[in-house]
Scaffold this motif. Sequence first.
Motif, PDB file in Angstrom:
ATOM      1  N   GLY A   1       0.803  -1.221   0.000  1.00 26.33           N
ATOM      2  CA  GLY A   1       0.000   0.000   0.000  1.00 26.33           C
ATOM      3  C   GLY A   1       0.829   1.261   0.000  1.00 26.33           C
ATOM      4  N   GLU A   2       2.097   1.160   0.326  1.00 26.68           N
ATOM      5  CA  GLU A   2       3.049   2.263   0.275  1.00 26.68           C
ATOM      6  C   GLU A   2       4.436   1.664   0.096  1.00 26.68           C
ATOM      7  OE1 GLU A   2       3.362   4.379   3.949  1.00 26.68           O
ATOM      8  OE2 GLU A   2       3.136   2.571   5.152  1.00 26.68           O
ATOM      9  N   ASP A   3       5.374   2.486  -0.323  1.00 25.65           N
ATOM     10  CA  ASP A   3       6.724   1.996  -0.552  1.00 25.65           C
ATOM     11  C   ASP A   3       7.331   1.540   0.770  1.00 25.65           C
ATOM     12  OD1 ASP A   3       8.871   1.682  -2.546  1.00 25.65           O
ATOM     13  OD2 ASP A   3       9.944   3.041  -1.222  1.00 25.65           O
ATOM     14  N   ARG A   4       7.698   0.252   0.849  1.00 21.68           N
ATOM     15  CA  ARG A   4       8.197  -0.326   2.098  1.00 21.68           C
ATOM     16  C   ARG A   4       9.400  -1.209   1.811  1.00 21.68           C
ATOM     17  NH1 ARG A   4       3.807  -1.281   5.789  1.00 21.68           N
ATOM     18  NH2 ARG A   4       5.201  -2.619   7.008  1.00 21.68           N
ATOM     19  N   LEU A   5      10.235  -1.366   2.832  1.00 27.26           N
ATOM     20  CA  LEU A   5      11.300  -2.362   2.805  1.00 27.26           C
ATOM     21  C   LEU A   5      10.769  -3.662   3.393  1.00 27.26           C
ATOM     22  CD1 LEU A   5      14.716  -0.810   3.953  1.00 27.26           C
ATOM     23  CD2 LEU A   5      14.159  -1.812   1.734  1.00 27.26           C
ATOM     24  N   GLY A   6      11.155  -4.768   2.775  1.00 28.23           N
ATOM     25  CA  GLY A   6      10.802  -6.077   3.300  1.00 28.23           C
ATOM     26  C   GLY A   6      11.967  -7.031   3.123  1.00 28.23           C
ATOM     27  N   TRP A   7      11.781  -8.270   3.564  1.00 25.94           N
ATOM     28  CA  TRP A   7      12.850  -9.247   3.466  1.00 25.94           C
ATOM     29  C   TRP A   7      12.295 -10.637   3.182  1.00 25.94           C
ATOM     30  CZ3 TRP A   7      13.736 -13.461   6.815  1.00 25.94           C
ATOM     31  CH2 TRP A   7      12.876 -13.532   7.925  1.00 25.94           C
ATOM     32  N   GLY A   8      13.164 -11.466   2.643  1.00 22.12           N
ATOM     33  CA  GLY A   8      12.796 -12.836   2.354  1.00 22.12           C
ATOM     34  C   GLY A   8      14.046 -13.676   2.166  1.00 22.12           C
ATOM     35  N   ARG A   9      13.844 -14.889   1.633  1.00 21.40           N
ATOM     36  CA  ARG A   9      14.949 -15.817   1.397  1.00 21.40           C
ATOM     37  C   ARG A   9      14.882 -16.333  -0.032  1.00 21.40           C
ATOM     38  NH1 ARG A   9      18.804 -15.702   5.551  1.00 21.40           N
ATOM     39  NH2 ARG A   9      17.696 -15.467   7.546  1.00 21.40           N
ATOM     40  N   LEU A  10      16.043 -16.388  -0.668  1.00 18.89           N
ATOM     41  CA  LEU A  10      16.109 -16.991  -1.989  1.00 18.89           C
ATOM     42  C   LEU A  10      15.779 -18.478  -1.905  1.00 18.89           C
ATOM     43  CD1 LEU A  10      19.382 -15.440  -3.488  1.00 18.89           C
ATOM     44  CD2 LEU A  10      17.033 -14.904  -4.141  1.00 18.89           C
ATOM     45  N   GLY A  11      15.115 -18.984  -2.934  1.00 19.53           N
ATOM     46  CA  GLY A  11      14.854 -20.414  -3.012  1.00 19.53           C
ATOM     47  C   GLY A  11      13.675 -20.884  -2.202  1.00 19.53           C
ATOM     48  N   THR A  12      12.907 -19.965  -1.613  1.00 23.18           N
ATOM     49  CA  THR A  12      11.720 -20.360  -0.856  1.00 23.18           C
ATOM     50  C   THR A  12      10.482 -19.810  -1.546  1.00 23.18           C
ATOM     51  OG1 THR A  12      11.634 -18.401   0.572  1.00 23.18           O
ATOM     52  CG2 THR A  12      13.083 -20.201   1.253  1.00 23.18           C
ATOM     53  N   GLN A  13       9.365 -20.422  -1.284  1.00 27.91           N
ATOM     54  CA  GLN A  13       8.092 -19.972  -1.840  1.00 27.91           C
ATOM     55  C   GLN A  13       7.387 -18.976  -0.923  1.00 27.91           C
ATOM     56  OE1 GLN A  13       7.114 -20.843  -4.959  1.00 27.91           O
ATOM     57  NE2 GLN A  13       9.114 -21.864  -5.049  1.00 27.91           N
ATOM     58  N   GLU A  14       7.962 -18.744   0.237  1.00 31.39           N
ATOM     59  CA  GLU A  14       7.330 -17.849   1.197  1.00 31.39           C
ATOM     60  C   GLU A  14       7.428 -16.403   0.710  1.00 31.39           C
ATOM     61  OE1 GLU A  14       7.584 -16.864   6.007  1.00 31.39           O
ATOM     62  OE2 GLU A  14       8.917 -18.327   5.070  1.00 31.39           O
ATOM     63  N   PRO A  15       6.326 -15.645   0.741  1.00 31.23           N
ATOM     64  CA  PRO A  15       6.370 -14.252   0.283  1.00 31.23           C
ATOM     65  C   PRO A  15       7.207 -13.394   1.230  1.00 31.23           C
ATOM     66  CG  PRO A  15       4.257 -14.726   1.311  1.00 31.23           C
ATOM     67  CD  PRO A  15       4.984 -16.035   1.208  1.00 31.23           C
ATOM     68  N   PRO A  16       7.689 -12.250   0.747  1.00 27.79           N
ATOM     69  CA  PRO A  16       8.490 -11.373   1.606  1.00 27.79           C
ATOM     70  C   PRO A  16       7.694 -10.878   2.809  1.00 27.79           C
ATOM     71  CG  PRO A  16       8.705 -10.752  -0.706  1.00 27.79           C
ATOM     72  CD  PRO A  16       7.603 -11.748  -0.625  1.00 27.79           C
ATOM     73  N   HIS A  17       8.412 -10.627   3.891  1.00 23.61           N
ATOM     74  CA  HIS A  17       7.824 -10.047   5.102  1.00 23.61           C
ATOM     75  C   HIS A  17       8.086  -8.535   5.101  1.00 23.61           C
ATOM     76  CE1 HIS A  17       7.608 -14.194   6.649  1.00 23.61           C
ATOM     77  NE2 HIS A  17       8.847 -14.330   6.202  1.00 23.61           N
ATOM     78  N   PHE A  18       7.128  -7.776   5.598  1.00 25.38           N
ATOM     79  CA  PHE A  18       7.269  -6.325   5.670  1.00 25.38           C
ATOM     80  C   PHE A  18       7.050  -5.869   7.111  1.00 25.38           C
ATOM     81  CE2 PHE A  18       6.312  -7.120   1.251  1.00 25.38           C
ATOM     82  CZ  PHE A  18       7.162  -6.253   0.581  1.00 25.38           C
ATOM     83  N   PRO A  19       8.058  -6.036   7.964  1.00 20.90           N
ATOM     84  CA  PRO A  19       7.890  -5.666   9.375  1.00 20.90           C
ATOM     85  C   PRO A  19       7.698  -4.167   9.537  1.00 20.90           C
ATOM     86  CG  PRO A  19      10.184  -6.192   8.908  1.00 20.90           C
ATOM     87  CD  PRO A  19       9.398  -6.581   7.692  1.00 20.90           C
ATOM     88  N   GLU A  20       6.967  -3.818  10.571  1.00 15.26           N
ATOM     89  CA  GLU A  20       6.658  -2.409  10.823  1.00 15.26           C
ATOM     90  C   GLU A  20       7.915  -1.592  11.047  1.00 15.26           C
ATOM     91  OE1 GLU A  20       4.009   0.803  11.140  1.00 15.26           O
ATOM     92  OE2 GLU A  20       3.695  -1.271  10.484  1.00 15.26           O
ATOM     93  N   CYS A  21       8.947  -2.182  11.629  1.00 21.43           N
ATOM     94  CA  CYS A  21      10.160  -1.417  11.926  1.00 21.43           C
ATOM     95  C   CYS A  21      10.888  -0.976  10.665  1.00 21.43           C
ATOM     96  CB  CYS A  21      11.102  -2.232  12.818  1.00 21.43           C
ATOM     97  SG  CYS A  21      11.742  -3.739  12.049  1.00 21.43           S
ATOM     98  N   LEU A  22      10.629  -1.646   9.524  1.00 23.75           N
ATOM     99  CA  LEU A  22      11.255  -1.243   8.266  1.00 23.75           C
ATOM    100  C   LEU A  22      10.360  -0.324   7.443  1.00 23.75           C
ATOM    101  CD1 LEU A  22      13.000  -4.529   7.050  1.00 23.75           C
ATOM    102  CD2 LEU A  22      13.969  -2.601   8.314  1.00 23.75           C
TER     103      LEU A  22
END
Length: 671
Positions: free
Chosen positions: A252-273
Motif C-alpha cells: 500500500g506504500e513503498d516499504r522495505l521487506g525481506w525474504g529468502r532466496l529459493g523459498t516460496q514464502e512471500p516477503p515479510h514487511f515488518p513495521e520497523c522497516l
Amino acid sequence: MTAIPLTVPRLTAAATGPAAPSAALRRVSFTFAADGSHAACLAAEADGRWFVESWRLGGQPGEVCAPQPLRPGAGGRRSEDVHSQLVSLTDGRVLICRHDSSGPYAQQQLIVRGLDGQADLSAGRIQRAGLRLLPLPAPAPGAPVAVALGTDGEASTSVWLISANGVSAPQQVAELPGLYGGGVWLDQGGRLLGLDQLQRHGDGSGRVKTVVLDLATGGLSPLLELTADSNDRLAACDPATGLVLVRSDAPGEDRLGWGRLGTQEPPHFPECLRGGLHFLRPVAIEPGRNRVAVQADWGAGSTLALWEPGTMRLEPLPVPPGRFGGVAHWSAAGLRMPYSAPDQPAAMASIDVDLLLSGETRPVPQPESPRLAPVQGGRAGLASVVQVIPQPVETGWRVDGSTRRGDGRPWEAAEAVTLPGAAGPLEGVVYGGKEWLTAEHLVMALHGGPADAWRLEFEPTLQRLAAEGMAVVAPNQRGSTGYGVDHAQAVQHAWGGPDLEDVLTMLQSIGGQRESLGLERVALFGVSYGAFLALLAAGTAPDLVARVAAVSPFLSGARLAAEAGPAVRGLTERMGATTDLPDGPRDVLLLCHRLMAELLVVHGTQDEVVPVTQSRALRQELLRIGRIEGVDFQYVEAAGAGHEVLAEEGAPLLQELLASFLRATRVGPRQ
C-alpha cells in the motif's frame, strides 16, 4: 558593449609533477572493491581539479584506511570529469568510465588507472549514450572485472563484460528488450544478476519488476512480482545465506521487506522497516550473521541503524551528526562507509558495530616498548623526568582521511535549525553559532535543483564564507528533497511559487529582527535554480535584500527550456517549469527594474546545463535600463568553465571574488 570573460587559471598535465598526498575537500562517487580491500572515489582539492583516489582499507580491525591520489602518467589528463563512473579493483587499480563527446556518436571510454603514475590502460569503448558499471563479485585473475549496462533509450539494454588487462575489448553477452536498472548479485560467482526491469503497459503507464539475468546464457527469468500492479525491486542480497531485502509498494506504500532466496514464502514487511518520515536504505549485510546496516535519511542529516531478520525493531547506532554516503562494505575489519559533516570533509568511516553499541572502549595495540616523553625540569636536564603517554583507545567509531584546514584551525561548524516558512516550519543548515542571526554579515544561501537540498555535510563554498566571518543560513524551502513527496513536489508546475513564498517569509522574519537591532539586511547567494530564486526574491522584495550573488542563473523556466539541451528540456517538461502561475510568470527580466540590491553574476562560458546566454541577456537588460556595470552590478564569465563553476578548476579565484562581494557593506541605499 561585450563582456570580457575571466580566464580561470588551469594547470596542464605536464605541470602537475608526481603524485602528492591528497588534500581533498570534496569526495563523491565512492565504490568498494568486491573483497573490501580497497575503495575508490572522485576527489577535488581546493583548486577544483578532480582526480581519482584509491583507498587501501586493510583487512584487520583498527587498521587505518589510507587514500592515494591516482594521477595519470606523463601526457595524461590532469583533471578528471566529475561525472566519470568508477569501479574499485581488488589490487588498488580503478576502472574509469568517461563520456566521450569528441566524435559524431555518443560513446563511453573505459580506462584502467594504475598505481604510482603508471600509464593508463585502455579497456575499450562502447557506443552508447548511457552506460552503468557494476563490479563483478569475485573476479578471478585475468578474468573480467565488471559488467556494463548500456542504452540509447528505452528500446533495449546491452550487457558487456569488461576486462582490465589492457588487451581484451568489451565482450557483449546479452541484448535485452527494454530498460533495466538496479543491479544486485544473487550468487558469489558473478553469474546471476538481479535487475529492475521497466515494464510498459498499453496505456503508457509502467511498473518495475525484478528479473534475473544469467550472464552465461544471456537469458532472463522473473524473480520478484508481488502483485500485477506493484513496483517490486531487489535492494540487497547475501548470496551465502540467501537473505534478500526488497522494496515494494505492494503493502500500500513503498516499504522495505525481506525474504529468502529459493523459498516460496512471500516477503515479510515488518513495521520497523516502514521508515515513517525516514527513507531507509540497506547499505551492507554482515557476512555470516545476516545483520543489516541501514542508513536512514530525513532532511539534512542521516543516521545508521542495525536490523536482523525476525526482529521487530531497528537498533540505532550512536554515530555523530552528519551525512553518510549510501554505500558501504562490511567485513571482518568492520563496517566501512563514506561520511561527511559540515566541519569534516568527506572521508572513510570505520565502525566496529558491537563495540559502538556496547559503549565500551578497548586499547589500540601498541609496540612492546613503553611510550615515554621527556618533561622539562629537574637539575639533571630534560631526561630527568619522564611521563607515560596515555595509550589511545578505540570507541567503535573512527574517520580516516579527512583533510585538515591548511592554517591548522578547525573547520567552521554548522547545525540544523528550524526556520519560518510560508506554510509552516522549515529546516535549514546554519553556520555562525548561536549568534548567527545577529552577525554583522548574514548570507542566505539557496541551493540549486530545485530537486536538491542542503545537507549536514562539508560544503567548501559555505565553509569559505563562514571562514571570512560571515554567518550563513541555508534553508531547505519547499521543493527541496529529503522531506517527503509533498514537500518535494510543491514546485511541480510552480517554479518560483511556494519556494519563493518561503524565501520571502524568511527574509521578512530574519530581516525584521536584524533591522530592529540596526544590522545590515540579508545578502542572497544562489547557484543555478537557487540563483534564479535569489534574483526573483530580490526583485519582488527589494527592501529586504542587501546584495545578490547569482552563480549560473537562468531567467525563467520558459527561457531555460527554449535554450537548454535535451536533458534539461526534459527536466523542465517533467516539472512543468514553463507553467505560468496565477499571479503571473516568474521571469527575472520582468523584475530587472526592481533589482535595487548590488548584484554579482558569475557564469561559465561552457555551461552545459544553463547556457551562458541566460546571464548575458540579464546583463544586456541591466545596461538597457541604465544600470552601470562595475558600480551597480558586476558581471563575470569564467572562460572554459561549466555549470559547476565553483567546483571546477580555478574555483579558489571565484570563491574569493564571491566572499569579497558578500562581505562588503553598501555605503548607502540605492534611491
